[in-house]
Motif scaffolding. Structure first.
Motif, PDB file in Angstrom:
ATOM      1  N   SER A 140       0.954  -1.238   0.103  1.00 29.66           N
ATOM      2  CA  SER A 140       0.091  -0.119  -0.149  1.00 29.66           C
ATOM      3  C   SER A 140       0.685   1.265  -0.034  1.00 29.66           C
ATOM      4  O   SER A 140       1.828   1.262   0.980  1.00 29.66           O
ATOM      5  CB  SER A 140      -0.824   0.081   1.217  1.00 29.66           C
ATOM      6  OG  SER A 140      -1.250   1.399   1.297  1.00 29.66           O
ATOM      7  N   HIS A 141       0.403   2.056  -0.780  1.00 25.55           N
ATOM      8  CA  HIS A 141       1.375   3.455  -0.917  1.00 25.55           C
ATOM      9  C   HIS A 141       1.051   4.422   0.369  1.00 25.55           C
ATOM     10  O   HIS A 141       1.966   5.210   0.633  1.00 25.55           O
ATOM     11  CB  HIS A 141       0.976   4.275  -2.276  1.00 25.55           C
ATOM     12  CG  HIS A 141       1.624   3.532  -3.471  1.00 25.55           C
ATOM     13  ND1 HIS A 141       1.812   4.292  -4.657  1.00 25.55           N
ATOM     14  CD2 HIS A 141       1.759   2.204  -3.674  1.00 25.55           C
ATOM     15  CE1 HIS A 141       1.823   3.444  -5.536  1.00 25.55           C
ATOM     16  NE2 HIS A 141       2.141   2.251  -4.879  1.00 25.55           N
ATOM     17  N   ASP A 142       0.040   4.147   1.076  1.00 21.00           N
ATOM     18  CA  ASP A 142      -0.152   5.037   2.351  1.00 21.00           C
ATOM     19  C   ASP A 142      -0.418   4.185   3.311  1.00 21.00           C
ATOM     20  O   ASP A 142      -1.428   4.181   4.119  1.00 21.00           O
ATOM     21  CB  ASP A 142      -1.068   6.241   2.118  1.00 21.00           C
ATOM     22  CG  ASP A 142      -2.325   5.579   1.202  1.00 21.00           C
ATOM     23  OD1 ASP A 142      -2.825   6.333   0.307  1.00 21.00           O
ATOM     24  OD2 ASP A 142      -3.035   4.318   1.335  1.00 21.00           O
ATOM     25  N   GLU A 143       0.848   3.582   3.650  1.00 14.34           N
ATOM     26  CA  GLU A 143       0.622   2.303   4.917  1.00 14.34           C
ATOM     27  C   GLU A 143       1.175   3.306   6.050  1.00 14.34           C
ATOM     28  O   GLU A 143       1.992   4.115   6.249  1.00 14.34           O
ATOM     29  CB  GLU A 143       1.795   1.370   4.808  1.00 14.34           C
ATOM     30  CG  GLU A 143       1.947   0.268   5.720  1.00 14.34           C
ATOM     31  CD  GLU A 143       0.700  -0.699   5.748  1.00 14.34           C
ATOM     32  OE1 GLU A 143      -0.082  -0.213   6.640  1.00 14.34           O
ATOM     33  OE2 GLU A 143       0.401  -1.056   4.803  1.00 14.34           O
ATOM     34  N   THR A 144       0.039   2.866   7.321  1.00  4.39           N
ATOM     35  CA  THR A 144       0.658   3.651   8.455  1.00  4.39           C
ATOM     36  C   THR A 144       0.797   2.871   9.559  1.00  4.39           C
ATOM     37  O   THR A 144       1.283   3.368  10.484  1.00  4.39           O
ATOM     38  CB  THR A 144      -0.666   4.638   8.697  1.00  4.39           C
ATOM     39  OG1 THR A 144      -1.857   3.861   8.938  1.00  4.39           O
ATOM     40  CG2 THR A 144      -0.972   5.894   7.951  1.00  4.39           C
ATOM     41  N   ARG A 145       0.720   1.599   9.139  1.00  2.82           N
ATOM     42  CA  ARG A 145       0.967   0.603  10.516  1.00  2.82           C
ATOM     43  C   ARG A 145       2.469   0.384  10.792  1.00  2.82           C
ATOM     44  O   ARG A 145       3.060   0.632   9.756  1.00  2.82           O
ATOM     45  CB  ARG A 145       0.196  -0.659   9.976  1.00  2.82           C
ATOM     46  CG  ARG A 145      -1.278  -0.687  10.032  1.00  2.82           C
ATOM     47  CD  ARG A 145      -1.904  -1.982   9.625  1.00  2.82           C
ATOM     48  NE  ARG A 145      -1.850  -2.084   8.043  1.00  2.82           N
ATOM     49  CZ  ARG A 145      -2.170  -3.188   7.251  1.00  2.82           C
ATOM     50  NH1 ARG A 145      -2.648  -3.961   7.892  1.00  2.82           N
ATOM     51  NH2 ARG A 145      -1.957  -3.080   5.960  1.00  2.82           N
ATOM     52  N   MET A 146       2.636  -0.144  11.923  1.00  2.00           N
ATOM     53  CA  MET A 146       4.051  -0.482  12.071  1.00  2.00           C
ATOM     54  C   MET A 146       4.519  -1.544  11.335  1.00  2.00           C
ATOM     55  O   MET A 146       3.439  -2.402  10.947  1.00  2.00           O
ATOM     56  CB  MET A 146       4.133  -0.837  13.536  1.00  2.00           C
ATOM     57  CG  MET A 146       4.186   0.108  14.712  1.00  2.00           C
ATOM     58  SD  MET A 146       5.469   1.325  14.684  1.00  2.00           S
ATOM     59  CE  MET A 146       6.588   0.211  15.494  1.00  2.00           C
ATOM     60  N   ALA A 147       5.731  -1.635  10.950  1.00  2.00           N
ATOM     61  CA  ALA A 147       5.977  -2.864   9.977  1.00  2.00           C
ATOM     62  C   ALA A 147       5.617  -4.042  10.315  1.00  2.00           C
ATOM     63  O   ALA A 147       5.016  -5.234   9.681  1.00  2.00           O
ATOM     64  CB  ALA A 147       7.682  -2.910   9.987  1.00  2.00           C
ATOM     65  N   LYS A 148       5.590  -4.463  11.982  1.00  8.24           N
ATOM     66  CA  LYS A 148       5.373  -5.808  12.273  1.00  8.24           C
ATOM     67  C   LYS A 148       3.955  -6.151  12.119  1.00  8.24           C
ATOM     68  O   LYS A 148       3.356  -7.222  12.405  1.00  8.24           O
ATOM     69  CB  LYS A 148       6.042  -6.014  13.581  1.00  8.24           C
ATOM     70  CG  LYS A 148       5.345  -5.137  14.796  1.00  8.24           C
ATOM     71  CD  LYS A 148       5.881  -5.745  16.192  1.00  8.24           C
ATOM     72  CE  LYS A 148       5.481  -4.935  17.418  1.00  8.24           C
ATOM     73  NZ  LYS A 148       4.874  -3.618  17.233  1.00  8.24           N
ATOM     74  N   ASP A 149       3.068  -5.185  12.064  1.00  2.00           N
ATOM     75  CA  ASP A 149       1.484  -5.129  11.974  1.00  2.00           C
ATOM     76  C   ASP A 149       1.195  -5.400  10.916  1.00  2.00           C
ATOM     77  O   ASP A 149      -0.103  -5.878  10.134  1.00  2.00           O
ATOM     78  CB  ASP A 149       0.807  -4.151  12.734  1.00  2.00           C
ATOM     79  CG  ASP A 149       1.313  -4.038  14.064  1.00  2.00           C
ATOM     80  OD1 ASP A 149       1.449  -4.801  14.901  1.00  2.00           O
ATOM     81  OD2 ASP A 149       1.497  -2.889  14.666  1.00  2.00           O
TER      82      ASP A 149
END
Lengths: 640, 275, 258
Positions: free
Chosen positions: A300-309
């Motif tokens: 996703s281009h507008d990812e806001t979650r932490m990497a591990k999530d």
């Protein structure tokens, strides 16, 4: 008028060329060596080893460095290791295999004979360095340890923790200091070479500026050796040290030396991304990290979650998907280019969206944190020190950065440029790595040139000069050269503009990175060729250099270096534009296979492009040295 | 244009001395001097420890103290004349003291030259005060505690060995002399302060000694600081106990069951004579 | 990762030349990102000074990755600043807090004369190396690298000394301006290795005495080790003291003196 443009590759079978040539070269009688003076500029691996060895041989050597001590040169920052065809691991390595790998790794744009010699003397380097006390990694039984590096199929890399470059440089530096104490080498620290003195087409000396007192003067000698490193800082942000520059090489180029293949630049895939616009340099992390880390970006281009999530199916492991066989271990240029592609598509990570993840979560789950810590602990610590993020808990962020420049001053087999009496060693010359350099080969080349090649070949040049004096420092030629440099210095101090040197360097770096970076195309390069001169013009009119010329003044030092980067950048763009093929560290988007791989054009471009200064940056004249391959068959790379 | 301007460069802070023959040349170098300082310090440390242990006889009573003093004079009496051994030890201690002080003084002078701006104790001074990370109070005050101990030594000798400070001082009656001297609160404070200084000096000195002598063994390396701390602590407790005990009345003539000190001795001798 | 900014007061030592009188200048900086390195913060200061037409602060650095040893200054009274095992260039602004006053001074020692502002001349360190910090092996005369096995522990111990980056923080942090940690690290790197044995005693004697020409006397404070970006152990100083005392005897024998 370009002097001698003959590669002087000796005849005979490849494996015997160097041996035969050593026998055929003219020698200088030991008693006569002290009658010859040699100037060595730069005291990194190549310069320090060359100066030390020539001092041992009996030549009168003057060594120059702009640092406060010879041990600071940027050779010191090399982490990985040094290759040598020792075959201590009995895994089938040989001089021929190292030679073959290096020519292939250079994407068939290097001179075979030089590379073969490099592989031959690689074994002597290790012997020499161990005898000097370089603490290479050992096995418990006391034998030297080796590892496989940069995708090599054999373990031929010798290493000293993550500080191989530092340890080798300390070795060369100590050899140099031994000669300094014996009086055979005269050391000039904090002294920068600002011009080459040429008389009748022959190199006769240099003009230097004392960085502490501002004193400009000439030094003359029978031969001049440049060991002044690469020009990666033309990008402003690179893994090079702050002071690395092209000035010595460029001033020699302006005096007639040919500059070869300026477009070849190696971009290293695993560096820490810039954190803001004041970022002054980038830090490289050993690419051994790619052995266990997995590279990915969120889809996703507008990812806001932490990497591990982020669940696995929303992660794009682009290298593993595109190159199932090699996966995360594809060569440096492929890894770099793909990182740029995903970041350009908007999938970048980090606050500036300028990186990709290098994730160790799987490795930690598989092998345990302790194992990962043992392997990479110091790199993880370094990462945390710089970014403040703990890579055991969250993926590292990496992005490619300029690392090494394969291009440089053109030299023949004897490492002599087309200007007689001017020799160029180490990264400053163009000779051994072709269009791309293998990991752990830079240290090897620097030391090969300095310890085992130049000290022999320079004798061949000097022998016939016996009885000839050097140019007097009072000669009008020297005085004019000194005056030129002094005037130039004064000129910079009196521009009185509004913007700092760093500002223009940063702006230039952006242009070079955008247009002559990892991927180049015709439109971009043409744009670079108009925008760079325009910016240079503004720079010359509007740069602000404060302070005076009689004391330490780093802005004054930098302004001259940046001016040379401007001129080099233009040549680099032109070289890249005219090389209408992709090879090694030079990727032209017009020249790729249907799968998006670099596509060489051996028909038209199996040559060295050696540029002659044409009076101003825009009017360089191209000369071609055709490359022939006797031993290695040309093949197209594929990492699918 | 090409005039040569002299480049100012760092100069040596000392003129290298002409090498004396071995072993005198050892003392010409700072490292050698530190070695001498460590060895002499070791000798003095041995003295301080023995002295403190010997003084514990104070808790037994005046006769025992006197007996102990006599034993010291009798050392080696079967081989050499009486008190010669004691004088030998005294001369050794004086020599150790002299070289200890001289090496300390000259090394401090060397550091003063190496420091562009130094304070009275020749430690370097930054314009903003330096934020020490490892140097502790003991290590930084060596050049204060040293002179304090030196002054204290002279005071101590004058007070209890030579008896210059009191009309009540009696030769050959150490117990009474101690009680009289330390019974004065001012004197007791002097002893307490000086012994704190001595302990600080020993705390850093003992650790430093391991380094200067090059005693470096992985088996004991981790204990060097503890050994130094333990030694300093024991000496501090032992030595402080005397003035405190006198002040608290634990060491006092009144505690004696029999006549005390030299009077008892004289009485005793008188009895013998009478028989 | 939290993006924070700091407002800082900087007190920087300014000195125009070796013989000029120095002074502290106070500068205000605002909105300094915590991700910046200390030297990048100084770059920002210099950009501001240039914009105002004032001569920028000379502060030396080169590799900016903690290995070349060019950088170094006293930051709030600590050589290389508050973080352990960190050279000035690797110090980041997240080690400071908003509103802090940061005092920046050059490394001080009589034999480190100030060149300008925060730049000092550390040439005596080279003089010590010249005095014997090498193994005399001319190019080409080396035997095969695996001829002499070096036990891993020995190689590792030698490496701990070889890791010295020659920044001079040990001298700067030392209340005596002693050069013991640098010199010991360099001596022991070579003395511990089998290759270094032939010159061991001559090297030790010569390097120690050259050190004493320039630097103060070690009183075993241990500040040097705390300041050292490579955490060189103090044990090397003990080894060197021992080797020096031995060298005085050994060299006498080697020279055939009585």
């Amino acid at each position: 008028m370009i002097g001698s443009f003959d590669s002087k590759v000796p005849d005979g079978p490849m494996a015997e060329k160097w041996t035969n040539h050593k026998f055929n070269m003219k020698l200088v009688n030991p008693a006569n060596k002290r009658k010859f003076e040699v100037i060595v500029v730069g005291t990194g691996l190549a310069g320090a080893s060359a100066a030390a060895t020539m001092g041992e041989l009996g030549y009168k050597v003057k060594a120059f460095t702009y640092s406060d001590t010879p041990r600071r040169a940027h050779s010191i920052a090399a982490q990985g290791g040094i290759n040598a065809a020792k075959n201590y691991q009995n895994d089938g390595d040989s001089v021929h295999r190292l030679f073959y790998d290096t020519v292939k790794g250079g994407d068939y744009r290097s001179r075979e004979a030089n590379v073969h010699r490099l592989a031959e003397v690689s074994v002597n380097i290790i012997d020499q360095c161990v005898a000097q006390g370089v603490p290479f990694a050992r096995e418990y039984a006391g034998q030297l340890d080796n590892r496989s590096f940069g995708g090599a199929q054999v373990s031929r890399t010798f290493y000293a923790r993550g500080q191989t470059g530092q340890q080798l440089l300390i070795g060369a530096y100590s050899a140099l200091m031994r000669q300094v104490s014996k009086g055979s080498v005269e050391l000039h620290t904090r002294t920068e070479m600002l011009d080459l003195i040429v008389e009748d087409g022959v190199a006769r000396g240099i003009v230097t500026r004392d960085l502490v007192t501002g004193d400009v003067r000439s030094h003359t000698a029978h031969a001049v050796v440049l060991a002044t490193g690469g020009y990666g800082n033309v990008y402003y942000l690179s893994t090079n040290a702050m002071m690395c520059n092209v000035t010595a090489g460029w001033r020699a180029h302006r005096q007639g030396a040919l500059f070869a293949n300026p477009c070849y630049t190696q971009i290293h895939p695993t560096c820490i991304p810039a954190s803001d616009e004041f970022q002054s340099k980038l830090t490289l992390m050993s690419e051994s990290l790619r052995n266990d880390g997995r590279i990915w970006v969120p889809r996703s281009h507008d990812e806001t979650r932490m990497a591990k999530d982020i669940p696995d199916d929303e992660r794009y492991y682009y290298l593993e998907e595109k190159y199932p066989a090699f996966g995360n271990l594809v060569p440096r240029d492929v890894a770099s280019r793909n990182a740029k592609t995903v970041v350009d598509q908007g999938m970048g990570v980090g606050p500036l969206k300028n990186g990709v993840f290098l994730d160790f979560a799987d490795a930690i789950a598989r092998d345990g944190e302790q194992t990962v810590r043992e392997k990479y602990g110091n790199l993880f610590d370094m990462y945390e020190r710089i970014t403040g993020e703990n890579p055991y808990e969250r993926p590292m962020r990496i992005y490619p950065a300029t690392h090494y420049t394969m291009g440089g001053l053109w030299v023949d087999y004897e490492l002599q440029s087309n200007v007689p009496g001017l020799f160029v060693v180490g990264e400053a010359n163009f000779s051994d790595h072709g269009a791309n350099r293998l990991g752990a080969s830079a240290l090897m080349q620097g030391l090969a040139d300095g310890y085992f090649v130049l000290p022999y070949t320079i004798g061949n040049y000097l022998a016939p000069l016996l009885g000839q004096g050097k140019l007097s420092e009072d000669d009008p030629i020297c005085q004019a050269a000194v005056q030129g440099v002094a005037d130039q210095t004064k000129k910079w101090l009196s521009v009185g503009g509004t913007q700092s040197v760093d500002y223009y360097h940063r702006e230039l770096g952006k242009l070079v990175w955008d247009y002559i970076g990892m991927e180049r195309d015709k439109a971009g390069l043409e744009k670079a060729m108009t925008e760079i001169p325009a910016l240079r013009e503004e720079f010359e009119k509007n740069v602000r250099v404060l302070g005076d010329g009689q004391s330490l003044n780093s802005s004054l030092e930098k302004v001259g270096r940046v001016a040379d980067f401007f001129e080099l950048a233009e040549l680099k763009a032109r070289d890249a534009l005219e090389r209408e093929e992709s090879c090694g560290g030079h990727f032209r988007s017009e020249s790729q296979t249907p799968e998006g791989e670099a596509l060489r054009n051996d028909e038209d471009f199996a040559h060295v492009a050696a540029w002659e200064w044409g009076g101003d940056p825009g009017s360089a004249i191209k000369h071609k040295e055709e490359l022939t391959f006797e031993e290695v068959a040309l093949t197209q790379r594929s990492y699918k | 244009m090409a005039q040569t301007m002299p480049r100012p460069g760092p100069n040596p802070v000392r003129k290298r001395p002409k090498q004396l023959p071995f072993p005198l040349n050892v003392y010409q170098s700072a490292v050698g001097r530190k070695w001498v300082m460590a060895v002499s310090g070791l000798v003095l440390l041995g003295f301080v420890v023995t002295h403190m242990i010997g003084n514990l006889h104070l808790y037994e009573g005046p006769l025992e103290v006197r007996e102990y003093a006599e034993t010291l004079r009798d050392l080696g009496v079967h081989v050499i004349p009486r008190t010669w051994m004691l004088w030998g030890i005294r001369i050794l201690l004086i020599a150790a003291f002299v070289v200890h002080v001289h090496s300390a003084y000259s090394l401090a002078a060397m550091s003063r030259k190496a420091n562009p701006s130094s304070s009275l104790d020749s430690n370097k001074r930054y314009a903003s005060s330096q934020d020490y990370a490892a140097a502790n109070y003991a290590s930084r005050t060596m050049r204060w505690t040293g002179p304090i101990v030196l002054l204290y030594l002279f005071f101590h000798l004058a007070d209890l060995t030579w008896g210059w400070l009191s009309d009540d001082w009696t030769r050959g009656d150490p117990y009474n002399n101690v009680v009289i001297s330390m019974g004065n609160i001012g004197v007791a404070i002097i002893y307490i302060v000086a012994n704190v200084a001595l302990a600080l000096h020993i705390y850093h000195g003992a650790w430093s000694m391991f380094q200067s002598l090059g005693v470096n063994n992985p088996k004991i390396n981790n204990y060097r600081r503890h050994i130094a701390g333990g030694l300093a602590g024991l000496i501090l407790i032992g030595n402080l106990s005397f003035p405190i005990a006198v002040q608290a009345g634990l060491i006092d003539q009144d505690n004696c069951e029999a006549p005390c000190g030299i009077t008892a001795e004289l009485e005793h001798e008188g009895e013998e004579a009478a028989q | 990762m939290s993006e924070e900014t700091l407002n800082l007061t900087l007190k920087v030592w300014r000195q125009e030349g070796p013989n000029a009188k120095g002074r502290f200048e106070t500068y205000q900086l605002s909105d300094i990102s915590t991700h910046m390195s200390f030297l990048e913060m100084m770059d920002v200061l210099n950009e501001q000074l240039i914009a105002k037409g004032e001569v920028p602060v000379e502060i030396e650095s080169d590799c900016r990755e903690g290995i070349c040893g060019t950088c170094g200054c006293m930051i709030n009274g600590r050589a290389h600043g508050p973080e352990k095992a960190t050279a000035t260039c690797q110090l980041h602004m997240r080690s400071f807090s908003d509103g802090d006053t940061i005092v920046v001074e050059p490394f001080l020692a009589s034999s480190f004369p100030i060149i300008k502002d925060l730049a000092v001349d550390r040439a005596p360190l080279d003089r010590i190396i010249e005095a014997g910090g090498y193994i005399s092996i001319s190019t080409g005369s080396a035997p095969d690298a695996n001829l002499i096995p070096v036990p891993k522990d020995t190689a590792d111990a030698a490496f701990d000394g070889a890791a010295c980056i020659g920044c001079g923080a040990c001298v700067a942090a030392c209340p005596n301006s002693a050069g013991q940690l640098f010199t010991s690290a360099k001596i022991q790197h070579l003395n511990l290795l089998p290759q270094g044995q032939a010159e061991r005693w001559a090297r030790t004697e010569s390097m120690v005495e050259t050190m004493e020409d320039y630097f103060g006397s070690c009183t075993n404070h241990g500040e040097c080790h705390e300041a050292c970006p490579k955490e060189i152990p103090l044990d090397f100083i003990a080894y060197t003291n021992r080797d020096y005392m031995k060298s005085k005897r050994k060299n006498r024998k080697l020279q055939g003196q009585a």
